[in-house]
Write a protein that holds these residues in place. Structure first.
Motif, PDB file in Angstrom:
ATOM      1  N   UNK A 299       0.827  -1.210   0.000  1.00  0.00           N
ATOM      2  CA  UNK A 299       0.000   0.000   0.000  1.00  0.00           C
ATOM      3  C   UNK A 299       0.858   1.256   0.000  1.00  0.00           C
ATOM      4  N   UNK A 300       1.803   1.330   0.927  1.00  0.00           N
ATOM      5  CA  UNK A 300       2.530   2.580   1.132  1.00  0.00           C
ATOM      6  C   UNK A 300       3.772   2.725   0.262  1.00  0.00           C
ATOM      7  N   UNK A 301       4.280   1.625  -0.273  1.00  0.00           N
ATOM      8  CA  UNK A 301       5.493   1.697  -1.082  1.00  0.00           C
ATOM      9  C   UNK A 301       5.241   1.463  -2.571  1.00  0.00           C
ATOM     10  N   UNK A 302       4.059   0.935  -2.921  1.00  0.00           N
ATOM     11  CA  UNK A 302       3.778   0.649  -4.335  1.00  0.00           C
ATOM     12  C   UNK A 302       2.578   1.427  -4.848  1.00  0.00           C
ATOM     13  N   UNK A 303       1.470   1.380  -4.117  1.00  0.00           N
ATOM     14  CA  UNK A 303       0.231   1.962  -4.615  1.00  0.00           C
ATOM     15  C   UNK A 303       0.149   3.473  -4.388  1.00  0.00           C
ATOM     16  N   UNK A 304       0.828   3.973  -3.389  1.00  0.00           N
ATOM     17  CA  UNK A 304       0.823   5.412  -3.124  1.00  0.00           C
ATOM     18  C   UNK A 304       2.125   6.049  -3.617  1.00  0.00           C
ATOM     19  N   UNK A 305       2.010   7.217  -4.163  1.00  0.00           N
ATOM     20  CA  UNK A 305       3.185   8.002  -4.520  1.00  0.00           C
ATOM     21  C   UNK A 305       3.956   8.305  -3.230  1.00  0.00           C
ATOM     22  N   UNK A 306       5.263   8.070  -3.210  1.00  0.00           N
ATOM     23  CA  UNK A 306       6.034   8.337  -1.982  1.00  0.00           C
ATOM     24  C   UNK A 306       5.820   9.745  -1.433  1.00  0.00           C
ATOM     25  N   UNK A 307       5.535  10.685  -2.311  1.00  0.00           N
ATOM     26  CA  UNK A 307       5.303  12.058  -1.851  1.00  0.00           C
ATOM     27  C   UNK A 307       4.025  12.171  -1.029  1.00  0.00           C
ATOM     28  N   UNK A 308       3.123  11.175  -1.149  1.00  0.00           N
ATOM     29  CA  UNK A 308       1.861  11.206  -0.414  1.00  0.00           C
ATOM     30  C   UNK A 308       1.956  10.515   0.940  1.00  0.00           C
ATOM     31  N   UNK A 309       3.139   9.985   1.289  1.00  0.00           N
ATOM     32  CA  UNK A 309       3.306   9.228   2.533  1.00  0.00           C
ATOM     33  C   UNK A 309       4.191  10.017   3.490  1.00  0.00           C
ATOM     34  N   UNK A 310       3.664  10.446   4.637  1.00  0.00           N
ATOM     35  CA  UNK A 310       4.477  11.178   5.604  1.00  0.00           C
ATOM     36  C   UNK A 310       5.682  10.366   6.057  1.00  0.00           C
ATOM     37  N   UNK A 311       6.749  11.056   6.426  1.00  0.00           N
ATOM     38  CA  UNK A 311       8.001  10.392   6.785  1.00  0.00           C
ATOM     39  C   UNK A 311       7.832   9.418   7.946  1.00  0.00           C
ATOM     40  N   UNK A 312       7.029   9.787   8.941  1.00  0.00           N
ATOM     41  CA  UNK A 312       6.831   8.904  10.089  1.00  0.00           C
ATOM     42  C   UNK A 312       6.161   7.603   9.717  1.00  0.00           C
ATOM     43  N   UNK A 313       5.163   7.671   8.851  1.00  0.00           N
ATOM     44  CA  UNK A 313       4.486   6.463   8.403  1.00  0.00           C
ATOM     45  C   UNK A 313       5.414   5.629   7.523  1.00  0.00           C
ATOM     46  N   UNK A 314       6.154   6.274   6.646  1.00  0.00           N
ATOM     47  CA  UNK A 314       7.098   5.547   5.791  1.00  0.00           C
ATOM     48  C   UNK A 314       8.118   4.792   6.634  1.00  0.00           C
TER      49      UNK A 314
END
Length: 531
Positions: A299-314
């Protein structure tokens, strides 16, 4: 590339596993416009049936039995409609059993009194200890099952905790939670005098994604035994794929759509809100809600653009751990297996192990990247309960090895050459399967003569069938305490919400965890007002 097109739905569901199907059925039946998008060529995620060995023999390629589903709330809501759509079960009053290398065996039935009597025969007092343990599960049910099965960030769960604290007192409630953290191996050795009882119950922690030394594993063993007594070991008549067909009929009849070969490559986000998805072939779909039945890394590394994922969640996603791999062996036989005792002939899941210590050792070896010297062998006998799975005179066995390294680096027995590169090759897969079949043949004298064909699926093969099975892990990620309950899938997440509005996360990687229960799909459907 196809011409992109946009279509508005109420809900888009990425993936078609049990949680997706439950969620889609409930949403569609409530009048929502639902579309399920499946990357693979067949619907169902880990629910599929294939002719893996010979024509006419229908093997459940991944998952098989349905005790968790039949015992759960999703079935209570949808079961009648699913049966009207063609779902049918075969069952047994001997859901599980164990066979030790010396030929001793013990079978768990669906009758509490019979189980207590059998355990007492194994060792005086073991029946009473077993009855007391399951009686405690019954007494704690008003608190226990909401914690194990409900969404935790909900007022209903807080109310259940508050009620228990008022009734028992805070100190007693804390004592219950402390006791609940007991590892299974410690409890089994303390509570029972017979090694047979420990050997019977210990392997079931593997089906919960745990090991017998993990915190909470004793409680899970008790809950599993309680569930098996209640519902047996239901297998889907004609093969597990008939589950998917029944759901598909239900969803389509309510106006929902299901697509295969629909590889979602991106969740579309506008102004902090999920608004749809884009497929690999260029098509786009728009919807009010986007529901992803995938792993956190997908979800967070493939389906979402990395720019849309906050650093803490990443950062939390990078810390997500996957569990042990599984390996499956599917056998085609010309005769039913000749077990040492006829009492084993209709056992749903039969485990072959030396006991709780052997399970612990195999788990430890697999977690260190080694092929276990003595893996726990789980054998399901579909044709013993459902002869329609094979032509007359033919039989099948479904064998699962739940203690396999995702990335093998050696052999604990020192007998199989493991190639460099920490990967499952075809020769390695077949050599390890041969170790298992040889062990099985020692206790099933007609196995070799009746063996017509076999199909082996390594952890790498399993991931190839379903990308959510990372390294062959069928549980969506390690189920240790720090990745369960309030912290599954991420410490930053709450229930099935994400940091983006109208983007939801369900599946084995989310609470209440793995299995064919459909719990997270049900909870989200309820949160969206559909159940």
């Amino acid at each position: 590339m196809r011409t992109a097109r946009i279509r508005q739905d109420d809900a888009l569901i990425v993936g078609s596993g049990i949680n997706s199907l439950v969620c889609a059925a409930l949403l569609a039946r409530s009048g929502r416009r639902v579309r399920v998008l499946e990357r693979e060529r067949v619907l169902g995620g880990c629910i599929r049936t294939d002719e893996l060995t010979l024509p006419g023999l229908r093997h459940d390629t991944l998952s098989t039995a349905h005790p968790l589903f039949v015992a759960g709330p999703a079935y209570a809501l949808l079961g009648k409609a699913l049966h009207e759509a063609g779902l049918a079960y075969c069952n047994t009053d001997s859901p599980t059993g164990v066979l030790l290398p010396d030929g001793r065996h013990l079978v768990l039935s669906t009758a509490r009194a019979a189980n207590c009597q059998r355990f007492d025969q194994a060792h005086p007092g073991d029946g009473a200890a077993y009855g007391a343990a399951l009686g405690e599960v019954e007494a704690r049910a008003p608190l226990l099952f909401p914690l194990l099965g409900n969404e935790l960030w909900r007022i209903g769960t807080a109310r259940a905790l508050a009620t228990a604290a008022c009734q028992q007192g805070p100190h007693a409630l804390c004592g219950f939670f402390g006791q609940a953290l007991t590892p299974a191996r410690a409890w089994l050795s303390q509570a029972f005098g017979s090694d047979l009882v420990g050997a019977l119950l210990a392997p079931w922690v593997l089906h919960c994604g745990l090991g017998p030394d993990a915190p909470l594993s004793a409680l899970m063993v008790k809950v599993v035994a309680f569930t098996l007594e209640a519902v047996g070991m239901p297998l889907v008549q004609g093969g597990n794929a008939n589950t998917v067909r029944a759901f598909e009929r239900l969803i389509r009849a309510a106006g929902g759509e299901l697509e295969t070969g629909a590889d979602v490559e991106r969740v579309l986000v506008e102004r902090g809100c999920a608004v749809g998805v884009r497929l690999a072939d260029g098509r786009e779909y728009r919807a009010r809600d986007v529901i992803c039945n995938v792993t956190p890394t997908q979800l967070y590394q493939r389906l979402l653009d990395p720019a849309q994922v906050p650093a803490g969640i990443a950062a939390q996603v990078r810390q997500w751990r996957y569990g042990k791999g599984n390996l499956q062996i599917h056998l085609a036989l010309s005769q039913p297996p000749r077990w040492p005792d006829a009492a084993l002939d209709r056992v749903g899941y039969l485990h072959l192990t030396s006991g709780a210590d052997a399970v612990s050792r195999a788990v430890n070896e697999a977690e260190r990247g080694l092929l276990p010297a003595e893996p726990t062998i789980c054998v399901a006998q579909p044709t013993a309960l459902d002869p329609s799975r094979a032509p007359e005179g033919r039989h099948i066995l479904w064998i699962q090895l739940p203690e396999c390294p995702r990335e093998p680096v050696g052999d604990a027995a020192g007998l199989i050459a493991v190639p460099a590169g920490a990967r499952w090759t075809t020769p390695l897969r077949e050599a390890y399967a041969e170790r298992v079949i040889e062990r099985l043949a020692r206790q099933v004298p007609n196995l070799r003569d009746s063996l017509l064909a076999r199909a082996v699926l390594s952890p790498t093969d399993l991931e190839g069938l379903n990308m959510n099975l990372v390294g062959g892990d069928p549980y969506g990620g390690d189920c240790s305490l720090d990745q369960s309950f309030l912290w599954r899938p991420l410490r930053a997440a709450r229930n099935h919400e994400t940091h983006l509005a109208h983007l939801w996360h369900i599946g084995a990687s989310t609470h209440p965890g793995p299995g064919l229960g459909g719990g997270s799909g049900l909870h989200l459907a309820k949160a969206l007002g559909a159940a």
